[in-house]
Design a protein around this motif. Structure first.
Motif, PDB file in Angstrom:
ATOM      1  N   TYR A 122       0.369   3.301  -3.323  1.00 52.20           N
ATOM      2  CA  TYR A 122      -0.534   4.434  -3.106  1.00 52.20           C
ATOM      3  C   TYR A 122       0.022   5.452  -2.109  1.00 52.20           C
ATOM      4  O   TYR A 122      -0.681   6.355  -1.696  1.00 52.20           O
ATOM      5  CB  TYR A 122      -1.892   3.928  -2.603  1.00 52.20           C
ATOM      6  CG  TYR A 122      -2.516   2.881  -3.492  1.00 52.20           C
ATOM      7  CD1 TYR A 122      -3.179   3.242  -4.661  1.00 52.20           C
ATOM      8  CD2 TYR A 122      -2.432   1.528  -3.173  1.00 52.20           C
ATOM      9  CE1 TYR A 122      -3.744   2.293  -5.479  1.00 52.20           C
ATOM     10  CE2 TYR A 122      -2.994   0.563  -3.991  1.00 52.20           C
ATOM     11  CZ  TYR A 122      -3.645   0.939  -5.147  1.00 52.20           C
ATOM     12  OH  TYR A 122      -4.200  -0.012  -5.953  1.00 52.20           O
ATOM     13  N   THR A 164     -10.708   4.382  -1.823  1.00 50.95           N
ATOM     14  CA  THR A 164     -10.552   5.644  -2.544  1.00 50.95           C
ATOM     15  C   THR A 164     -10.261   5.403  -4.012  1.00 50.95           C
ATOM     16  O   THR A 164      -9.332   5.959  -4.561  1.00 50.95           O
ATOM     17  CB  THR A 164      -9.394   6.467  -1.959  1.00 50.95           C
ATOM     18  OG1 THR A 164      -8.265   5.590  -1.827  1.00 50.95           O
ATOM     19  CG2 THR A 164      -9.729   7.048  -0.632  1.00 50.95           C
ATOM     20  N   LEU A 165     -11.065   4.553  -4.640  1.00 52.90           N
ATOM     21  CA  LEU A 165     -10.793   4.295  -6.046  1.00 52.90           C
ATOM     22  C   LEU A 165     -11.208   5.505  -6.877  1.00 52.90           C
ATOM     23  O   LEU A 165     -12.198   6.157  -6.602  1.00 52.90           O
ATOM     24  CB  LEU A 165     -11.587   3.062  -6.488  1.00 52.90           C
ATOM     25  CG  LEU A 165     -12.998   3.000  -5.926  1.00 52.90           C
ATOM     26  CD1 LEU A 165     -13.986   3.090  -7.041  1.00 52.90           C
ATOM     27  CD2 LEU A 165     -13.156   1.745  -5.137  1.00 52.90           C
ATOM     28  N   THR A 166     -10.425   5.812  -7.887  1.00 52.90           N
ATOM     29  CA  THR A 166     -10.757   6.912  -8.782  1.00 52.90           C
ATOM     30  C   THR A 166     -10.447   6.488 -10.204  1.00 52.90           C
ATOM     31  O   THR A 166      -9.757   5.504 -10.430  1.00 52.90           O
ATOM     32  CB  THR A 166      -9.898   8.156  -8.484  1.00 52.90           C
ATOM     33  OG1 THR A 166      -8.525   7.784  -8.628  1.00 52.90           O
ATOM     34  CG2 THR A 166     -10.155   8.698  -7.111  1.00 52.90           C
ATOM     35  N   LEU A 167     -10.932   7.266 -11.136  1.00 50.76           N
ATOM     36  CA  LEU A 167     -10.635   6.964 -12.533  1.00 50.76           C
ATOM     37  C   LEU A 167      -9.157   7.189 -12.843  1.00 50.76           C
ATOM     38  O   LEU A 167      -8.665   6.753 -13.872  1.00 50.76           O
ATOM     39  CB  LEU A 167     -11.492   7.822 -13.457  1.00 50.76           C
ATOM     40  CG  LEU A 167     -12.780   7.158 -13.922  1.00 50.76           C
ATOM     41  CD1 LEU A 167     -13.527   8.073 -14.853  1.00 50.76           C
ATOM     42  CD2 LEU A 167     -12.514   5.834 -14.623  1.00 50.76           C
ATOM     43  N   ARG A 227      -2.795   2.931 -14.437  1.00 49.11           N
ATOM     44  CA  ARG A 227      -2.241   1.758 -13.795  1.00 49.11           C
ATOM     45  C   ARG A 227      -2.973   0.504 -14.267  1.00 49.11           C
ATOM     46  O   ARG A 227      -2.383  -0.493 -14.633  1.00 49.11           O
ATOM     47  CB  ARG A 227      -2.415   1.937 -12.288  1.00 49.11           C
ATOM     48  CG  ARG A 227      -1.781   0.870 -11.485  1.00 49.11           C
ATOM     49  CD  ARG A 227      -2.182   0.951 -10.028  1.00 49.11           C
ATOM     50  NE  ARG A 227      -2.711   2.202  -9.556  1.00 49.11           N
ATOM     51  CZ  ARG A 227      -2.085   3.000  -8.718  1.00 49.11           C
ATOM     52  NH1 ARG A 227      -0.890   2.724  -8.319  1.00 49.11           N
ATOM     53  NH2 ARG A 227      -2.670   4.091  -8.278  1.00 49.11           N
ATOM     54  N   PHE A 228      -4.279   0.609 -14.323  1.00 54.49           N
ATOM     55  CA  PHE A 228      -5.209  -0.424 -14.723  1.00 54.49           C
ATOM     56  C   PHE A 228      -4.817  -0.987 -16.090  1.00 54.49           C
ATOM     57  O   PHE A 228      -4.558  -2.167 -16.269  1.00 54.49           O
ATOM     58  CB  PHE A 228      -6.558   0.296 -14.838  1.00 54.49           C
ATOM     59  CG  PHE A 228      -7.788  -0.518 -14.696  1.00 54.49           C
ATOM     60  CD1 PHE A 228      -8.138  -1.430 -15.662  1.00 54.49           C
ATOM     61  CD2 PHE A 228      -8.642  -0.324 -13.616  1.00 54.49           C
ATOM     62  CE1 PHE A 228      -9.323  -2.125 -15.560  1.00 54.49           C
ATOM     63  CE2 PHE A 228      -9.824  -1.013 -13.510  1.00 54.49           C
ATOM     64  CZ  PHE A 228     -10.171  -1.914 -14.488  1.00 54.49           C
ATOM     65  N   ILE A 229      -4.717  -0.078 -17.067  1.00 54.43           N
ATOM     66  CA  ILE A 229      -4.506  -0.559 -18.433  1.00 54.43           C
ATOM     67  C   ILE A 229      -3.087  -1.069 -18.604  1.00 54.43           C
ATOM     68  O   ILE A 229      -2.867  -2.100 -19.232  1.00 54.43           O
ATOM     69  CB  ILE A 229      -4.832   0.562 -19.427  1.00 54.43           C
ATOM     70  CG1 ILE A 229      -6.276   0.940 -19.189  1.00 54.43           C
ATOM     71  CG2 ILE A 229      -4.583   0.111 -20.858  1.00 54.43           C
ATOM     72  CD1 ILE A 229      -7.060   1.397 -20.297  1.00 54.43           C
ATOM     73  N   ASP A 270      -6.981   5.706 -11.604  1.00 52.49           N
ATOM     74  CA  ASP A 270      -6.403   4.368 -11.630  1.00 52.49           C
ATOM     75  C   ASP A 270      -6.251   3.850 -13.047  1.00 52.49           C
ATOM     76  O   ASP A 270      -5.531   2.889 -13.290  1.00 52.49           O
ATOM     77  CB  ASP A 270      -7.324   3.375 -10.894  1.00 52.49           C
ATOM     78  CG  ASP A 270      -7.153   3.448  -9.401  1.00 52.49           C
ATOM     79  OD1 ASP A 270      -6.329   4.270  -8.980  1.00 52.49           O
ATOM     80  OD2 ASP A 270      -7.825   2.698  -8.698  1.00 52.49           O
ATOM     81  N   LYS A 271      -6.944   4.507 -13.968  1.00 49.32           N
ATOM     82  CA  LYS A 271      -7.027   4.015 -15.343  1.00 49.32           C
ATOM     83  C   LYS A 271      -5.663   3.665 -15.921  1.00 49.32           C
ATOM     84  O   LYS A 271      -5.486   2.611 -16.529  1.00 49.32           O
ATOM     85  CB  LYS A 271      -7.675   5.101 -16.186  1.00 49.32           C
ATOM     86  CG  LYS A 271      -8.238   4.616 -17.482  1.00 49.32           C
ATOM     87  CD  LYS A 271      -9.053   5.734 -18.087  1.00 49.32           C
ATOM     88  CE  LYS A 271      -9.058   5.633 -19.582  1.00 49.32           C
ATOM     89  NZ  LYS A 271      -9.688   6.820 -20.166  1.00 49.32           N
ATOM     90  N   PRO A 305      -6.564   2.895   0.716  1.00 54.72           N
ATOM     91  CA  PRO A 305      -6.584   2.815  -0.747  1.00 54.72           C
ATOM     92  C   PRO A 305      -7.786   2.059  -1.319  1.00 54.72           C
ATOM     93  O   PRO A 305      -8.307   2.444  -2.355  1.00 54.72           O
ATOM     94  CB  PRO A 305      -5.283   2.072  -1.081  1.00 54.72           C
ATOM     95  CG  PRO A 305      -4.401   2.335   0.057  1.00 54.72           C
ATOM     96  CD  PRO A 305      -5.273   2.467   1.260  1.00 54.72           C
ATOM     97  N   PHE A 306      -8.229   1.005  -0.636  1.00 50.72           N
ATOM     98  CA  PHE A 306      -9.330   0.239  -1.214  1.00 50.72           C
ATOM     99  C   PHE A 306     -10.641   1.008  -1.182  1.00 50.72           C
ATOM    100  O   PHE A 306     -11.612   0.616  -1.816  1.00 50.72           O
ATOM    101  CB  PHE A 306      -9.502  -1.094  -0.469  1.00 50.72           C
ATOM    102  CG  PHE A 306      -8.443  -2.099  -0.814  1.00 50.72           C
ATOM    103  CD1 PHE A 306      -7.478  -1.808  -1.760  1.00 50.72           C
ATOM    104  CD2 PHE A 306      -8.422  -3.332  -0.201  1.00 50.72           C
ATOM    105  CE1 PHE A 306      -6.495  -2.724  -2.085  1.00 50.72           C
ATOM    106  CE2 PHE A 306      -7.446  -4.266  -0.524  1.00 50.72           C
ATOM    107  CZ  PHE A 306      -6.477  -3.957  -1.462  1.00 50.72           C
ATOM    108  N   MET A 342       0.832  -1.203   0.000  1.00 49.77           N
ATOM    109  CA  MET A 342       0.000   0.000   0.000  1.00 49.77           C
ATOM    110  C   MET A 342       0.866   1.253   0.000  1.00 49.77           C
ATOM    111  O   MET A 342       0.559   2.236  -0.664  1.00 49.77           O
ATOM    112  CB  MET A 342      -0.924   0.018   1.233  1.00 49.77           C
ATOM    113  CG  MET A 342      -2.020  -1.013   1.212  1.00 49.77           C
ATOM    114  SD  MET A 342      -3.166  -0.845  -0.168  1.00 49.77           S
ATOM    115  CE  MET A 342      -2.687  -2.213  -1.172  1.00 49.77           C
TER     116      MET A 342
END
Lengths: 147, 322
Positions: free
Chosen positions: B290, B306-309, B314-316, B311-312, B303-304, B286
């Motif tokens: 984050y 406070t998800l936000t877009l 990192r996500f992709i 993250d996109k 962190p779990f 963590m």
């Protein structure tokens, strides 16, 4: 190469397959070694579900969901990504290789991709061999608990 | 009575007699010299038995969630307890205005198991003098070095000082060395997956499912734990390999971004099972991913939550790689 096919648990978000043909294939024509768990959203997948699959003897876990911004429930997949990515790292830390947990985030134009991804995942798993580190639960037929 | 105890007692007396708080949560000396117990003082006259020393092993923040939010609580807090209180405040488990935190810069908790291992079981009394601990038994008197008796979690402690106490009793201590915790996790990470798995199984297989770790943990306050849930039953509840491993994995994972590494779970464990190597790993993840550290204030969500877009990216990036 092992002779028994690799057991894969497929967690599928019901909104992520945009083409009806793909969904029909997943629903009806999955090979026997792939166990389908359909969820309303990847955000519904509790790490416990994955652990249950792993303990039940899954050689690999595939999670298929929608891309960010395309979640049916706005941000379910964002929650899933944070938790499950960390959980796969954590499983790696205690001996279930991270390569055995794979995420597929599907988009509108990804027609037919789920078949390709599953085939690629299966051949990757065959390289790794069967997972034995955390498979602890006896199969249901021999007296283990049921899912 | 030590100087620190006098200060705590005076402060607790003031809080109770002036009706600033309804209850003071601290420690009480009982017959067993190695085990001071958590105590709940509601009247100033009871404070006679209040004690504080290095053997006070519980994390008192554990008791915060057992009171309604309206209860005004005075609590003795060390560094880790203060951070646990903060983490509980983030989760809206109490109201900060209803809390009075009596902060104690912590010298670390003494591991009674180490004392017993060195002196035998017939301990009559334990005295702390600067860097040494003097243990009187029926037969002998031992002078032991304090550093060697510290609980492993306290040896790795980062923040011994309470960070948001209302009253600070005692001189602040120097901050801990953050590399100690990291070194231990990195050493485990260097092992092969099979070796790590063997280590994990060696620890988990001794579990007797008493759930003392859960009861000692301030962050385990769910009214119904996932292992007690019967319909559906999420995991095996017996002392089976599957059940024991699932308990250790999921208990630790539920602490992601919430554990303050106080080590109360390990101190509570009757089987001497190590558990902080799991939660520390999650905490480090963590921190790396984050930049989050648990309990450093009473507002920042873990962190779990406070998800936000954002993250996109990192996500992709990770999605493509896998």
């Amino acid at each position: 190469m092992s002779t028994t096919p690799m057991k894969i648990a497929l967690f599928q978000c019901r909104w992520c397959l945009y083409s009806p043909e793909d969904q029909a294939w997943v629903d009806n024509d999955l090979p026997e070694n792939i166990h389908l768990v359909k969820v309303p959203c990847t955000g519904r997948i509790d790490p416990l579900f994955i652990l249950n699959a792993v303990q039940g003897g899954a050689d690999g876990v595939m999670i298929s969901g929608c891309l960010p911004e395309k979640c049916h429930f706005k941000e379910g997949n964002l929650a899933a990504r944070r938790q499950l990515a960390e959980f796969s790292q954590f499983l790696d830390y205690i001996g279930y290789a991270q390569d055995r947990v794979r995420f597929v985030w599907l988009d509108l134009q990804d027609r037919g991709r789920i078949q390709r991804e599953l085939a690629a995942f299966e051949s990757a798993l065959e390289q790794l061999g069967p997972a034995q580190t955390l498979a602890t639960r006896a199969p249901a037929a021999t007296g283990g608990t049921h899912d | 009575m030590t100087e620190l105890e006098t200060k705590i007692r005076a402060e607790a007396e003031r809080l109770l007699t002036e009706h600033v708080v309804d209850v003071v949560i601290a420690f009480r000396q009982e017959d067993a010299p190695l085990h001071p117990q958590p105590a709940f003082f509601t009247r100033a006259e009871e404070l006679e038995s209040l004690t504080y020393n290095g053997l006070c092993a519980n994390n008192l923040a554990n008791y915060l969630t057992r009171y309604p939010q309206e209860t005004r609580i005075g609590m003795v807090v060390r560094g880790c307890e203060n951070r646990s209180v903060n983490a509980l405040l983030v989760e809206k488990q109490h109201i900060r205005e209803n809390l009075v935190l009596l902060g104690i810069p912590c010298e670390g908790i003494l591991d009674w198991r180490r004392i017993v291992a060195l002196t035998g079981e017939n301990v009559l009394s334990v005295e702390e003098k600067d860097d040494s601990v003097i243990v009187h038994t029926h037969e002998n008197t031992f002078e032991l070095s304090r550093v060697e008796l510290l609980h492993p979690s306290c040896q790795r402690c980062l923040h011994p000082n309470p960070i948001s106490a209302d009253v600070l009793l005692g001189e602040p201590k120097p901050e801990g060395d953050p590399t100690l915790m990291r070194l231990r996790i990195e050493e485990l990470e260097k092992l092969t997956p099979t070796e790590r798995n063997a280590w994990f199984k060696h620890e988990a297989e001794r579990c007797i499912r008493c759930y003392a770790c859960r009861e000692a943990c301030p962050m385990c306050y769910c009214t119904e734990c996932f292992v007690d849930h019967t319909e559906p039953r999420w995991t095996e509840s017996g002392v089976t390999p599957a059940g024991m491993q699932a308990w250790h994995i999921i208990r630790a994972f539920h602490q992601t971004g919430r554990c303050t590494s106080c080590g109360a779970c390990e101190r509570a464990c009757p089987m001497d099972i190590q558990m902080t190597y799991l939660t520390d790993k999650l905490n480090l993840d963590m921190a790396d991913a984050y930049q989050f550290e648990v309990g450093m204030d009473a507002e920042t969500q873990p962190p779990f939550a406070t998800l936000t877009l954002d993250d996109k990216n990192r996500f992709i990036a990770q999605g493509k790689r896998s």
